[in-house]
Design a protein around this motif. Structure first.
Motif, mmCIF file in Angstrom:
data_model
loop_
_atom_site.group_PDB
_atom_site.id
_atom_site.type_symbol
_atom_site.label_atom_id
_atom_site.label_comp_id
_atom_site.label_asym_id
_atom_site.label_seq_id
_atom_site.Cartn_x
_atom_site.Cartn_y
_atom_site.Cartn_z
ATOM 1 N N GLY A 184 22.129 68.689 -84.974
ATOM 2 C CA GLY A 184 22.644 68.831 -86.517
ATOM 3 C C GLY A 184 22.961 67.481 -87.063
ATOM 4 N N ASP A 185 22.070 66.442 -86.748
ATOM 5 C CA ASP A 185 22.435 65.101 -87.013
ATOM 6 C C ASP A 185 21.291 64.383 -87.471
ATOM 7 N N LEU A 186 21.483 63.270 -88.321
ATOM 8 C CA LEU A 186 20.312 62.397 -88.733
ATOM 9 C C LEU A 186 19.760 61.716 -87.475
ATOM 10 N N ALA A 187 18.454 62.107 -87.049
ATOM 11 C CA ALA A 187 17.738 61.375 -86.029
ATOM 12 C C ALA A 187 17.109 60.094 -86.634
ATOM 13 N N GLY B 106 16.327 64.216 -91.048
ATOM 14 C CA GLY B 106 17.425 64.915 -91.217
ATOM 15 C C GLY B 106 18.158 64.735 -92.451
ATOM 16 N N SER B 107 17.892 63.924 -93.306
ATOM 17 C CA SER B 107 18.672 63.857 -94.539
ATOM 18 C C SER B 107 17.721 63.727 -95.642
ATOM 19 N N GLY B 108 18.328 64.235 -96.960
ATOM 20 C CA GLY B 108 17.634 63.888 -97.960
ATOM 21 C C GLY B 108 18.222 63.105 -98.940
ATOM 22 N N ASP B 109 19.431 62.169 -98.409
ATOM 23 C CA ASP B 109 19.993 61.326 -99.342
ATOM 24 C C ASP B 109 19.143 60.203 -99.732
ATOM 25 N N LEU C 149 3.540 46.802 -95.062
ATOM 26 C CA LEU C 149 4.226 47.948 -94.517
ATOM 27 C C LEU C 149 4.377 48.821 -95.510
ATOM 28 N N GLY C 150 4.132 50.172 -95.225
ATOM 29 C CA GLY C 150 4.192 51.319 -96.495
ATOM 30 C C GLY C 150 4.865 52.551 -95.777
ATOM 31 N N GLY C 151 5.478 53.276 -96.603
ATOM 32 C CA GLY C 151 6.130 54.633 -96.191
ATOM 33 C C GLY C 151 6.515 55.408 -97.435
ATOM 34 N N GLY C 152 7.491 56.226 -96.871
ATOM 35 C CA GLY C 152 8.282 57.084 -97.834
ATOM 36 C C GLY C 152 8.918 58.385 -97.224
ATOM 37 N N ARG C 153 8.962 59.099 -98.465
ATOM 38 C CA ARG C 153 9.773 60.417 -97.752
ATOM 39 C C ARG C 153 8.657 61.606 -97.410
ATOM 40 N N ALA D 63 12.904 64.032 -94.450
ATOM 41 C CA ALA D 63 12.856 62.790 -93.559
ATOM 42 C C ALA D 63 12.244 61.603 -94.249
ATOM 43 N N VAL D 64 12.635 60.470 -94.170
ATOM 44 C CA VAL D 64 11.828 59.061 -94.573
ATOM 45 C C VAL D 64 11.737 58.083 -93.610
ATOM 46 N N GLY D 65 10.526 57.458 -93.850
ATOM 47 C CA GLY D 65 9.989 56.346 -92.623
ATOM 48 C C GLY D 65 9.384 55.432 -93.379
ATOM 49 N N PHE D 66 8.915 54.459 -92.506
ATOM 50 C CA PHE D 66 7.765 53.551 -92.710
ATOM 51 C C PHE D 66 7.080 53.121 -91.602
ATOM 52 N N ALA D 67 5.950 52.578 -91.843
ATOM 53 C CA ALA D 67 5.166 51.902 -90.833
ATOM 54 C C ALA D 67 4.555 50.413 -91.052
#
Length: 425
Positions: free
Chosen positions: A99-102, A133-136, A283-287, A302-306
């Motif tokens: 139940g946490d942000l990973a 885990g978060s949409g903030d 680098l590129g990424g997004g939600r 979730a959100v990230g980049f590579a």
RNA sequence: GGGAGCGUAGCUCAGUUGGCAGAGCACCGCGCUGUGGCCGCGGUGGUCGCGGGUUCAAGUCCCGUCGCUCCUCCCA
């Protein structure tokens, strides 16, 4: 017969590895500063992970994936990217149960069958983060701030970089937008290439970044995703941009930015370099708010980049990157004279190394003069071991910078080499 | 996917209208028989990317192929 390497798969030679090691170190440190922990996922996955996760219609899955059957007929693939794998692992190991942000990061080789050129290989290396885990919207901005922070650590000039952002909306926005695109492109069907005419029925979004000249011309007048956002997505994007503003992160809105992977929702971004030529995306990424659920987990934003290691290496080594420390020379080079000394060398070297002194010797049968030459080029001290010294149980130490020498007891030197070496200079 | 340029010694590169395969660096030896960097002299090192073709003769001309680089494109 000479066997050559595979096209698009490069060796990273000892000349380059110090730079790579430094980049990897800065990447790990920066990611840690933002609370990310490393995850290592396999290079091979079931091919369906990518065709479902990344998207059947994407160029990556359609044309670039290395797919092969294993001995039992299971269809496997070399990973073309890592997000799908990380999400699979997240779901498979129930990381969401906490139940946490990973916050996870990875570093590793990816494989895409492409035409190789500068900054684009078939085996390439990515570093990336996934915050699951978060949409903030603050998290979207934090991820972009992390990207900037990494570049700053690497002393890359801020003016040489620029951040492009866009929002492509959520799952609910997609169908209407898709329809808007479909009706627009249908009106121009005659100007589209055969491939895009097919995409019209399957995934009209892909037409936006088709390479054919005719399609590109039509695409320029196509509806923009930012104009088709639902109120929530609109507010989210506005919040993201607000946070970027407050963080002092310059960025430009690019309505044409559509990332090549289908899992993206809402925020998408690219950090580009002005020094990279054609392959300018560093680098590129997004939600990707729907991917966890798509791969069998609970609904989880979730959100990230590579980013690409090869491109980072190019930019850092050619522009404004911190100068690399010269390759560290070894502490001591043992110069043996005669067969007896060569027989004694391994024992002494082993003792020195166990006491933390980096040491090497000549294995090429070089003359004394040549061996001294090698010592002068590669080490700080030379240790000369010949018949005279051996007979007396001694060894001669020489500081190669100052030229001063000192003869010491061989056994005592092996016990506490650092003290004797310090005494030579 | 489309386009352009380049492949000659370990490295960087010369090679003329087709006529014995070259230089610099590196490496090895000697000057200097147990002391490096500098200098001098000498030497080792090549399927000229690969395969065909033209020719008395091909590194050179022609065709194909593989690789690298760049542009376009895609993306990291």
């Amino acid at each position: 017969m000479r066997v050559e390497g595979v096209r698009g798969m490069r060796d990273i030679l000892p000349e380059e590895t110090p730079l790579w090691q430094r980049l990897e170190g800065e990447i790990r440190r920066t990611f840690s500063l933002y609370g990310y922990r490393e995850i290592r996922v396999p290079i091979v996955e079931r091919a369906e992970l990518f065709s479902r996760g990344v998207g059947e219609e994407t160029e990556v899955v359609e044309k670039q994936m290395y797919v092969f059957p294993d001995r039992k007929g299971l269809t496997l693939a070399l990973r073309p990217e890592a997000t799908a794998s990380v999400v699979r692992a997240y779901v498979e190991h129930g990381l969401y149960a906490k139940g946490d942000l990973a916050k996870l990061y990875y570093l590793g080789a990816m494989f895409r069958y492409e035409k190789p050129q500068l900054g684009r290989q078939r085996q390439f290396h990515q570093y990336g983060v996934e915050a699951i885990g978060s949409g903030d919207p603050a998290l979207d901005a934090e991820v972009m701030d992390l990207a900037w922070a990494l570049m700053e650590r690497l002393n890359l000039r801020r003016e040489g970089l620029f951040l492009r952002v866009n929002s492509i909306g959520c799952r609910e926005d997609r169908p209407p937008y898709r329809e808007a695109l479909r009706s627009y492109f249908s009106a121009h069907e005659g100007e589209l290439c055969p491939e895009c005419r097919r995409r019209l029925g399957t995934n009209p979004l892909r037409i936006l970044d088709c390479k054919e000249e005719g399609c590109r011309a039509v695409a320029r007048g196509a509806p923009r995703s930012v104009d088709h956002l639902c109120p929530d997505c609109h507010a989210h994007f506005a919040a993201v941009r607000g946070h970027l503003q407050e963080l002092g992160l310059a960025h430009e809105l690019d309505p044409s930015l559509v990332r090549g992977l289908d899992y993206y929702t809402r925020t998408v971004f690219e950090l580009c370099s002005r020094d990279l030529g054609a392959q300018d995306a560093l680098l590129g990424g997004g939600r990707y708010d729907g991917l966890v659920e798509l791969l069998g987990g609970p609904p989880t934003p979730a959100v990230g980049f590579a980013g690409g290691m090869e491109r980072l290496a190019i930019v850092v080594s050619s522009h404004g990157g911190a100068p690399l420390a010269p390759e560290a020379p070894i502490d001591l080079f043992l110069v043996p004279i005669g067969d007896e000394a060569r027989r004694e060398a391994p024992k002494l070297l082993a003792a020195l190394r166990r006491r933390g002194i980096s040491a090497d010797t000549d294995y090429m049968g070089r003359s004394l003069r040549k061996a001294m030459g090698v010592a002068g080029r590669s080490a700080r001290w030379a240790a000369i071991l010949g018949g005279d010294e051996l007979a007396r149980g001694e060894i001669k130490l020489k500081d190669l910078a100052s030229g001063s020498e000192r003869t010491v007891s061989l056994s005592q030197f092996g016990t506490d080499p650092a003290a004797f070496l310090a005494g030579v200079a």
